[in-house]
Design a protein around this motif. Structure first.
Motif, short mmCIF file in Angstrom:
data_model
loop_
_atom_site.label_atom_id
_atom_site.label_comp_id
_atom_site.label_asym_id
_atom_site.label_seq_id
_atom_site.Cartn_x
_atom_site.Cartn_y
_atom_site.Cartn_z
N LYS A 98 0.91 -1.27 0.03
CA LYS A 98 0.00 0.00 0.04
C LYS A 98 0.86 1.40 0.13
CE LYS A 98 -3.82 2.30 0.58
NZ LYS A 98 -3.29 3.78 0.59
N ALA A 99 1.86 1.18 0.70
CA ALA A 99 2.89 2.58 0.77
C ALA A 99 3.73 2.84 -0.38
CB ALA A 99 3.83 2.37 2.03
N THR A 100 3.92 1.71 -1.08
CA THR A 100 4.64 1.68 -2.45
C THR A 100 3.83 2.33 -3.53
OG1 THR A 100 6.14 0.02 -1.42
CG2 THR A 100 6.09 0.51 -4.03
N ALA A 101 2.47 1.51 -3.47
CA ALA A 101 1.70 2.04 -4.33
C ALA A 101 1.17 3.57 -4.38
CB ALA A 101 0.25 1.24 -4.09
N ASP A 102 1.09 4.01 -3.07
CA ASP A 102 0.61 5.43 -2.96
C ASP A 102 1.96 6.27 -3.53
OD1 ASP A 102 -1.63 4.81 -1.62
OD2 ASP A 102 -0.79 4.86 0.54
N GLU A 103 3.09 5.87 -3.18
CA GLU A 103 4.17 6.75 -3.79
C GLU A 103 4.17 6.59 -5.42
OE1 GLU A 103 7.46 9.19 -3.79
OE2 GLU A 103 6.18 8.60 -2.13
N LEU A 104 4.14 5.48 -5.90
CA LEU A 104 3.87 5.36 -7.28
C LEU A 104 2.71 6.50 -7.88
CD1 LEU A 104 4.56 1.66 -8.01
CD2 LEU A 104 6.09 3.52 -8.76
N LYS A 105 1.65 6.50 -7.21
CA LYS A 105 0.62 7.18 -7.64
C LYS A 105 0.91 8.61 -7.65
CE LYS A 105 -4.24 8.28 -6.94
NZ LYS A 105 -5.55 7.68 -6.00
N LYS A 106 1.53 9.12 -6.67
CA LYS A 106 2.42 10.64 -6.61
C LYS A 106 3.23 10.68 -7.70
CE LYS A 106 2.11 10.76 -1.44
NZ LYS A 106 3.10 11.08 -0.39
N ARG A 107 3.89 9.86 -8.05
CA ARG A 107 4.98 9.95 -9.28
C ARG A 107 4.28 9.79 -10.75
NH1 ARG A 107 10.66 7.13 -7.03
NH2 ARG A 107 10.43 7.91 -5.07
N GLY A 108 2.91 9.64 -10.63
CA GLY A 108 2.02 9.77 -11.88
C GLY A 108 1.79 8.56 -12.61
N PHE A 109 2.17 7.47 -11.98
CA PHE A 109 1.72 6.01 -12.38
C PHE A 109 0.29 5.78 -11.98
CE2 PHE A 109 6.27 5.78 -12.41
CZ PHE A 109 6.58 4.84 -13.22
N ARG A 110 -0.41 4.88 -12.63
CA ARG A 110 -1.83 4.46 -12.53
C ARG A 110 -1.57 3.19 -11.49
NH1 ARG A 110 -5.10 4.13 -17.92
NH2 ARG A 110 -6.72 3.40 -16.34
N ILE A 111 -2.39 3.08 -10.69
CA ILE A 111 -2.35 1.85 -9.78
C ILE A 111 -3.55 0.98 -10.12
CG2 ILE A 111 -2.36 1.27 -7.30
CD1 ILE A 111 -0.13 2.71 -8.43
N GLY A 112 -3.23 -0.48 -10.05
CA GLY A 112 -4.40 -1.24 -10.32
C GLY A 112 -4.61 -1.95 -9.17
N LYS A 113 -4.21 -3.24 -9.01
CA LYS A 113 -4.43 -4.09 -7.69
C LYS A 113 -3.42 -3.75 -6.82
CE LYS A 113 -6.96 -7.57 -10.37
NZ LYS A 113 -6.72 -9.02 -10.93
N ILE A 114 -3.78 -4.04 -5.48
CA ILE A 114 -2.90 -3.89 -4.27
C ILE A 114 -2.99 -5.21 -3.56
CG2 ILE A 114 -1.89 -2.64 -2.21
CD1 ILE A 114 -2.98 -0.15 -3.59
#
Length: 209
Positions: A108-124
């Motif tokens: 979850k923490a990694t997905a949130d950081e990737l989202k901040k960097r512009g990536f689209r997040i799918g499943k976690i």
């Protein structure tokens, strides 16, 4: 009076014995010949030296050398940018983040950081059984074969050292499976610089002789 007595000597002086005086070539003529030969040598050396100086200062030798190489060495072409295949932008990549480590909340923490960097997040969530606690490195990028030349390089700028692997999926999304050695994503300035370098055209090599 002896027949060898010079005229006018009156017999006062006589030449006796069988030795006769030798007639020597005048030394003055020999000196003239030697001086002339020396002058010819000096003038020849001076002329040759002058010719060499003219060649050096006029660039004649360099011109001849360049002309000799003209048929073998062609001018190097101007550097041109090598064509770069279009890479997707972070916003065009959907990332599924899975945790294969014993630490909870990491996905979850990694997905949130990737989202901040512009990536689209799918499943976690937790990693599938085939990878759970079986990824010794920092992580694995998993996706369809087409991702190897598209999503993988872009997502790889965020986590240096992550391995990549393809599967048989038909979708364009990719998985980021966090391994045991994972601590954090690369710092954002480092990841941004890597992303810029990834999209920068590379100059084609210059020609050689």
């Amino acid at each position: 009076m002896s027949m060898l007595t010079p005229p006018g000597m009156g017999g006062k002086y006589r030449i006796t014995g069988d030795a006769y005086p030798r007639m020597r070539r005048p030394r003055r003529r020999r000196r003239i010949v030697l001086a002339a030969a020396a002058a010819v040598i000096v003038l020849g050396a001076a002329g040759w030296g002058t010719l060499q100086l003219v060649e050096v200062f006029s660039g004649g030798a360099g011109t001849r050398t360049a002309a000799a190489r003209g048929n073998d060495c062609k001018p190097a072409p101007k550097p041109t940018a090598a064509p770069v295949s279009a890479l997707p932008k972070p916003a065009q990549i959907t990332v599924n983040v899975y945790n294969a480590t014993p630490r909870s909340g990491l996905a979850k923490a990694t997905a949130d950081e990737l989202k901040k960097r512009g990536f689209r997040i799918g499943k976690i969530g937790n990693a599938p059984a085939a990878y759970d606690k079986k990824v010794p490195g920092t992580g694995i990028l998993l996706g369809a074969p087409g991702a190897a030349k598209g999503a993988f390089p872009v997502l790889g700028t965020q986590l240096k050292g992550a391995a990549s692997k393809t599967d048989t999926r038909a979708t364009a999304d990719v998985d980021l499976i966090l391994g045991t050695a994972f601590k954090n994503l690369d710092p954002k300035p480092t990841a941004d610089a890597a992303l810029v370098a990834l999209n920068k055209p590379k100059a084609a090599p210059a020609g050689k002789c």
